[in-house]
Structure formats: C-alpha cells, structure tokens
Write a protein that holds these residues in place. Sequence first.
Motif, mmCIF file in Angstrom:
data_model
loop_
_atom_site.group_PDB
_atom_site.id
_atom_site.type_symbol
_atom_site.label_atom_id
_atom_site.label_comp_id
_atom_site.label_asym_id
_atom_site.label_seq_id
_atom_site.Cartn_x
_atom_site.Cartn_y
_atom_site.Cartn_z
ATOM 1 N N HIS A 161 0.836 -1.189 0.000
ATOM 2 C CA HIS A 161 0.000 0.000 0.000
ATOM 3 C C HIS A 161 0.877 1.247 0.000
ATOM 4 O O HIS A 161 2.046 1.213 0.359
ATOM 5 N N ALA A 193 -2.467 2.886 7.678
ATOM 6 C CA ALA A 193 -3.599 3.583 8.278
ATOM 7 C C ALA A 193 -3.248 3.918 9.725
ATOM 8 O O ALA A 193 -2.658 3.110 10.441
ATOM 9 N N ASP A 199 -8.485 1.484 -3.864
ATOM 10 C CA ASP A 199 -7.566 1.290 -2.739
ATOM 11 C C ASP A 199 -7.612 -0.159 -2.268
ATOM 12 O O ASP A 199 -8.645 -0.667 -1.867
ATOM 13 N N LEU A 229 -6.445 -1.469 0.382
ATOM 14 C CA LEU A 229 -6.768 -1.602 1.801
ATOM 15 C C LEU A 229 -8.266 -1.701 2.029
ATOM 16 O O LEU A 229 -8.724 -2.473 2.870
ATOM 17 N N LEU A 230 -9.036 -0.936 1.256
ATOM 18 C CA LEU A 230 -10.484 -0.930 1.444
ATOM 19 C C LEU A 230 -11.087 -2.266 1.054
ATOM 20 O O LEU A 230 -12.092 -2.689 1.607
ATOM 21 N N HIS A 271 -1.833 9.752 1.226
ATOM 22 C CA HIS A 271 -2.781 8.673 0.931
ATOM 23 C C HIS A 271 -3.129 7.886 2.189
ATOM 24 O O HIS A 271 -4.177 7.257 2.268
ATOM 25 N N ARG A 326 -6.339 8.867 3.634
ATOM 26 C CA ARG A 326 -7.472 8.268 2.909
ATOM 27 C C ARG A 326 -7.792 6.888 3.477
ATOM 28 O O ARG A 326 -8.943 6.552 3.725
ATOM 29 N N TYR A 327 -6.745 6.087 3.686
ATOM 30 C CA TYR A 327 -6.933 4.786 4.328
ATOM 31 C C TYR A 327 -7.488 4.953 5.736
ATOM 32 O O TYR A 327 -8.371 4.222 6.173
ATOM 33 N N THR A 328 -6.917 5.912 6.462
ATOM 34 C CA THR A 328 -7.279 6.094 7.868
ATOM 35 C C THR A 328 -8.745 6.435 8.042
ATOM 36 O O THR A 328 -9.452 5.797 8.828
ATOM 37 N N SER A 368 -11.319 6.128 5.984
ATOM 38 C CA SER A 368 -12.221 5.073 5.550
ATOM 39 C C SER A 368 -12.238 3.918 6.557
ATOM 40 O O SER A 368 -13.296 3.336 6.828
ATOM 41 N N THR A 369 -11.081 3.605 7.133
ATOM 42 C CA THR A 369 -11.021 2.535 8.128
ATOM 43 C C THR A 369 -11.769 2.923 9.404
ATOM 44 O O THR A 369 -12.566 2.147 9.932
#
Length: 486
Positions: free
Chosen positions: A116, A120, A189, A191-192, A304, A307-309, A311-312
């Motif tokens: 990634h 996150a 992403d 991760l999502l 970025h 963005r992961y953070t 959404s998580t």
Amino acid sequence: MKKTTITPKSTLLEGFNEFEKSQPWSKNTRRSYRKNVINLSDYMLKQGLEPVFENIDYEFAKKWENDKRKQGYNPRSIKQHKATMQSMFSHYNQLGVVVGNPFAALKVTDSNKPKHHSRALDITELYQVYKAAFELQENGVNVLIPVLIDMFTALRVTSLEKLTVRSVSTTMNGLVYEFNPKKDRVKEDKLLDQYLEEGDKHTDNSPNSKNKDFFIPLPPKLMQLLVQYIEHMKPDDALLYGLRRKPLINKQMNYIIDKVCEHLGWVKVEYENPENEDHNNTKGKGRRKGNKTVHKTEKYFTPHGLRYTLSTLLHEMGVSDDAIRFLLGHSKYELGALQHYILSDAKYIKEIRAAQVILETLFETAMELESNYNIPLNLEEIYEELPNVFANQLKNKNYINLFKEHLVKYAFTALQQKILKESGNNHSEYFTFKAPELYNQIAMAQQGYIPHAPMPYQQIHGMHPMPYDLTHPVSLYPPTHIHMGK
C-alpha cells in the motif's frame, strides 16, 4: 507497408540502426537505447546464441529478466531495458519481420515494493496529527487547512489540487468540486477491499461523464476555519497552498505531511556538515546545513494514508459501506448531477457528517482538556464506544453535546481516581468510558441540548463553557496574509 531490409536473421544492432531512423529521439535517448541493445546482444553471445531476432522468444526474454534480477539490477532498470526491446520488436512486428512481441508479455514487478502507499493511523495517532497541524500553524508553518481537509474528506491529492475558493459551499457546509473521471480515477484502494465487499467498480467512459460535480460535507469547526480563511480571497483562487504559499501542486501535499511527521518525530531529518567548512563565514539564511539524511520511522505515513485512515475509522464506527464509497468517490456515486444525487444520497451525506462531527468533537475536546487542564483523554478506550456514539448521533443531531459533556466528566473522573489511588485510597473502582444513552428529543431540549447551544457544564464544579470558536488562535494565510483572531 514500409519496406525494410531487416529480416529475422538480422542482428539486433542492425535492426536498431534501422529502427532509430524513424524515431524522434534526443541524443541521450538514442545513446541509452543503443547501450541497452548492445548489452542484450552481449548477453545472447554469453548464452551461446547468435544475437539475431529469430533467436528471441518469450522463454528467452523471461530468462533474460530473471538473470538481470540475479545480477542485482533493480526493477526500474529492468523495465527501462525491456522498454527498449519492446519498442523495437513492436516496430518490426508491424512490418512483418517478427511474429509477436516477447518483451511485451513480461510483467516486471518489484517484490520489495510495499502493498500500500501508506499505513492507516489509529485514533490516537490521528489525534496527534490533528493537534500537530494546529501547533505548526501557530509557529507559522502553513499546514492546518490542507491537513484538516485531507483528514476529514479523504480526497486524493489530485482532487485537493483542483479545489478553489469557489469549492467551499457555505449553504451546504461542505466542498463542491468538478473532476474528470477518466483522468482522476486511479486503482481502487487495496486496503479498502479487505473489508468493503466488491461493488460495481466499473470505469465510466460514457460520453456524458466528462465533468461531474461532487459534494463532501465538512464538520463545523473546519467550516468555520474555512470561512475565515477565504474571507479576502477571490472565487477562482486556489484553495490550498503548500509550505511556500504557492498553489498545492506536484509533491506539495507530501511535503506538508512530511513536515507533520517531522514535528511528531515520525521522521527524523539530520544534516551532516561538509568537511572543511568554514562555519564562521556562513551566516544567515544562505548558510549550508550539509548533506540531508531522512530517517522514516514505522509511524511515518503519506497523504494517501489519511485516505486509508478515514475510511477505516468510519467503517469501524459503523458508517455504511455505500456511504464510505460515496465519500471516496467510488463507483456509482461519481455519476449524476450534483443537485440530483444530493437529494437521492442524503442518507450517505448524513452518515459522513455525523462521523466527522464525532471525530472533530473528540479531538477538540481532547485538545481543550490538555491545553487548559493538562488532562489527557484515553482515546483508545473512547474509540471502542464510537459505534454506539455514531448510532445515537444519527438518531439525534443534538446528541453530540451530550457526548462532549460525558467526555469531560470521564476525563475528570479518571483524574479523580488517579489522585485517590496515588494518595493510598484503594476504594476507587476501575471504570471505562461508556457512550451516554440517548434522551428523547423533548428531554434533551429540556436539558439545554439544542443546536449550537453551549453544552451544560454547570453540572461540573468549577467548569465554564469553552468557546467553540478558535480555542487555538492561529494565523491562516493563503498567498496574501490573512490573520485570524478569535
């Protein structure tokens, strides 16, 4: 079809000499490509093969790639060598000299490349970033607005760069912007995908998909900052600026996040002074600091990563997958005119806004308690209850005031028990933070929980309401200096 004297039995160098005549390359490019052809020819001779076109197939190309790796070539160099041969074989394939293109089938990957773009952050780390943005801004480092917008919207950097003053909507309390799905959409992403079920992640290439308006809500404190920030700016001015107060382009957002990481100690920058430097003759801003070395710790993250953070965190709080996709600009939520989907997707906007308000209130309360009373909040413990807080906030938008009051009570109770324990009183019992129960609307109104009203601190001895305005006065400056007070 253009005629050529090159045949399958021609050498690679002969083929290249003919091929380069049709290419508008610079002198350096020609030299680089020729060197790659000569290296491949030498490799074939070492393998006992004549360096001609007919001796190259996919099996040979794959062996060549593997041997390059064993020799220590990095994937980027291998890709560059491969590109030379792929271009030449494509040229002669079109002329009918060779059949196929064995180099086009090679998939050169970097096995050491992280999965990634960034990690996150957990709730405590995100709060530290939030707090650091205010601290840096107070010290004159222009990071607050870009960091907060990135933190609460999860917009890609390419989208952040396109925001203008006109993007700020005070009527809808959020951001409205245009984007081109063909250019702005990148790979979903990864991760999502670990927790969002596969949806319709199609690529919209329809003729009517050129420019779409997109809307993302913003929490109240950030909206308040934005309104003051753009007060003297023109509608078409860029909204976000880098550390040198120039529009946010290229790697400027990365530099901003690097500055935050450096402030938090998540990246360490060291300067090694050049040998024999006369320190007495180097004064002022032009003074050389020496060679710069950057050490990234395991806590380092990139834009970025926010963005992961977000959404998580939203997923774990209970925000629906569809609302998260809406926020991230995925799939069907990129389609349709603005007014149309604001009406049809109001449910998702409500979810996102509720989650944003909860996170902002949690961080603001933590900052108030730390700065004014030196009382830290146990964010990890509170985070466990955020799904219940989120569910209640969806039912009643005034619930956030009750939530904040309980945060304050929780902090002071924790401090009280700590003092009792240190004084030798063993009668205090361990307790954890619990989301307050949701009163009915009539009861909440009777208790003073009405929109934009000060929260009822009167029940807490010695406490007074904190102003919701800029409790941490900072100077937010776009290109022209705009100083903001309380």
